[in-house]
Write a protein that holds these residues in place. Sequence first.
Motif, PDB file in Angstrom:
ATOM      1  N   TYR A  22      67.102  52.178  44.279  1.00  0.00           N
ATOM      2  CA  TYR A  22      65.875  51.785  44.955  1.00  0.00           C
ATOM      3  C   TYR A  22      64.636  52.532  44.462  1.00  0.00           C
ATOM      4  O   TYR A  22      63.544  51.947  44.418  1.00  0.00           O
ATOM      5  CB  TYR A  22      66.009  51.992  46.464  1.00  0.00           C
ATOM      6  N   VAL A  23      64.768  53.791  44.119  1.00  0.00           N
ATOM      7  CA  VAL A  23      63.581  54.550  43.699  1.00  0.00           C
ATOM      8  C   VAL A  23      62.937  53.941  42.453  1.00  0.00           C
ATOM      9  O   VAL A  23      61.722  53.679  42.445  1.00  0.00           O
ATOM     10  CB  VAL A  23      63.931  56.038  43.486  1.00  0.00           C
ATOM     11  N   ASP A  61      56.704  39.826  46.549  1.00  0.00           N
ATOM     12  CA  ASP A  61      57.446  40.976  46.036  1.00  0.00           C
ATOM     13  C   ASP A  61      57.007  42.266  46.731  1.00  0.00           C
ATOM     14  O   ASP A  61      57.830  43.142  47.013  1.00  0.00           O
ATOM     15  CB  ASP A  61      57.244  41.096  44.525  1.00  0.00           C
ATOM     16  N   LEU A  62      55.719  42.396  46.985  1.00  0.00           N
ATOM     17  CA  LEU A  62      55.235  43.594  47.680  1.00  0.00           C
ATOM     18  C   LEU A  62      55.729  43.642  49.123  1.00  0.00           C
ATOM     19  O   LEU A  62      56.023  44.720  49.651  1.00  0.00           O
ATOM     20  CB  LEU A  62      53.706  43.633  47.634  1.00  0.00           C
ATOM     21  N   VAL A  63      55.831  42.478  49.765  1.00  0.00           N
ATOM     22  CA  VAL A  63      56.403  42.433  51.109  1.00  0.00           C
ATOM     23  C   VAL A  63      57.849  42.905  51.089  1.00  0.00           C
ATOM     24  O   VAL A  63      58.306  43.647  51.973  1.00  0.00           O
ATOM     25  CB  VAL A  63      56.311  41.007  51.687  1.00  0.00           C
ATOM     26  N   LEU A  64      58.593  42.489  50.057  1.00  0.00           N
ATOM     27  CA  LEU A  64      59.985  42.919  49.918  1.00  0.00           C
ATOM     28  C   LEU A  64      60.094  44.407  49.626  1.00  0.00           C
ATOM     29  O   LEU A  64      61.007  45.086  50.122  1.00  0.00           O
ATOM     30  CB  LEU A  64      60.652  42.114  48.798  1.00  0.00           C
ATOM     31  N   LEU A  65      59.171  44.937  48.843  1.00  0.00           N
ATOM     32  CA  LEU A  65      59.225  46.353  48.464  1.00  0.00           C
ATOM     33  C   LEU A  65      58.847  47.276  49.621  1.00  0.00           C
ATOM     34  O   LEU A  65      59.336  48.410  49.692  1.00  0.00           O
ATOM     35  CB  LEU A  65      58.281  46.609  47.283  1.00  0.00           C
ATOM     36  N   PHE A  66      57.998  46.815  50.521  1.00  0.00           N
ATOM     37  CA  PHE A  66      57.504  47.672  51.594  1.00  0.00           C
ATOM     38  C   PHE A  66      58.618  48.294  52.438  1.00  0.00           C
ATOM     39  O   PHE A  66      58.562  49.492  52.756  1.00  0.00           O
ATOM     40  CB  PHE A  66      56.536  46.877  52.481  1.00  0.00           C
ATOM     41  N   PRO A  67      59.677  47.537  52.837  1.00  0.00           N
ATOM     42  CA  PRO A  67      60.709  48.154  53.685  1.00  0.00           C
ATOM     43  C   PRO A  67      61.686  49.057  52.934  1.00  0.00           C
ATOM     44  O   PRO A  67      62.506  49.718  53.582  1.00  0.00           O
ATOM     45  CB  PRO A  67      61.459  46.936  54.261  1.00  0.00           C
ATOM     46  N   LEU A  68      61.642  49.099  51.598  1.00  0.00           N
ATOM     47  CA  LEU A  68      62.658  49.846  50.852  1.00  0.00           C
ATOM     48  C   LEU A  68      62.698  51.338  51.211  1.00  0.00           C
ATOM     49  O   LEU A  68      63.795  51.896  51.358  1.00  0.00           O
ATOM     50  CB  LEU A  68      62.471  49.661  49.344  1.00  0.00           C
ATOM     51  N   PRO A  69      61.555  52.039  51.343  1.00  0.00           N
ATOM     52  CA  PRO A  69      61.661  53.448  51.768  1.00  0.00           C
ATOM     53  C   PRO A  69      62.330  53.613  53.120  1.00  0.00           C
ATOM     54  O   PRO A  69      63.118  54.550  53.320  1.00  0.00           O
ATOM     55  CB  PRO A  69      60.190  53.904  51.804  1.00  0.00           C
ATOM     56  N   PHE A  70      62.043  52.707  54.057  1.00  0.00           N
ATOM     57  CA  PHE A  70      62.701  52.759  55.365  1.00  0.00           C
ATOM     58  C   PHE A  70      64.195  52.452  55.232  1.00  0.00           C
ATOM     59  O   PHE A  70      65.014  53.043  55.935  1.00  0.00           O
ATOM     60  CB  PHE A  70      62.045  51.762  56.323  1.00  0.00           C
TER      61      PHE A  70
END
Length: 311
Positions: A22-23, A61-70
């Motif tokens: 993910y990083v 894509d940015l919407v999908l990326l936003f929850p990745l840190p959580f």
Amino acid sequence: MTTNCSFEAVDDLMKHLELVIYVPIFILGSVSNVGALFVFCHVLPKWTEPTVYMTSLALMDLVLLFPLPFKMHAANHLWPAHMQRLCSALEGLYFFGIYGSIYTITSISVERWLALCQPYKAKERRSRRKALVICVGVWALVLVVISTTISSFRQPGGAEIHCFHSFSPQGWRPLVIVCLQVFGFLVPALVVVFCSVRTIRALQGLEQHSPQSRAYIKYIYSSLCSFLLPLTPSHLAILLQFLVHQGEIVDCDSKTRISLFLQLALCLSNVTCCLDALCYYFIFLEARSTRKMLKLSTSSHRRPTFSTSEV
């Protein structure tokens, strides 16, 4: 037959693998999509239908990326019960980004095929306004479906929650999974494959007239692979996990392997956020050569032609 299975080994392994996967995806995806938005909004001289679709795809894509840190945090920590609404909202954004991207890419494939195989009709029917309406329609459709479905994924209770994991039985009911598999992936995938194959065949007939056709054929192959390779395993894994929940698969070793396969496939499916950068690169090439290819399309003997103003 083993009734009690331990998934601790799988969870411990995924705690480390999710960080490794993910990083880089989060960093590369964020940079490429923010950069693409900047170019579309401030660098390109004017918007065309492809830039409308690509702007929508970059936002998805940015919407999908936003929850990745959580999601990375949730892999290593249980969340208190009062954060259930936040968890559901983040899960909704995650699935919204995935299936919004799928339907946006499907729209792009259909537009590209129509512009190539029916250039005269497409020229009359297509416009930036219609492209914007289609993109807004995709956002609205996916938002309604996800918002009405995600609320059933978790049952209210006082216990701690494992966000992005351990969905309730309601989240695995047959109607949800069948609709997800058929309308969320299978139908869009068939449409993308059909349009891509027809587009490639039409372009192969133009190779002797335009050397650029070969480059676009390679681009379509690349975009098709970047769509199918990350998303097919994840939906196969969801289907297998559904069979586990239905009691069709009861062997403990099989259930453990499916759990690992599901988590790993879902992690790798997010690489589409980075692979979409290939589409953005070819949009820049298409924007430069629009007039040249339009002349080619109008001079052909009513054969399928290709305009590089199309994605």
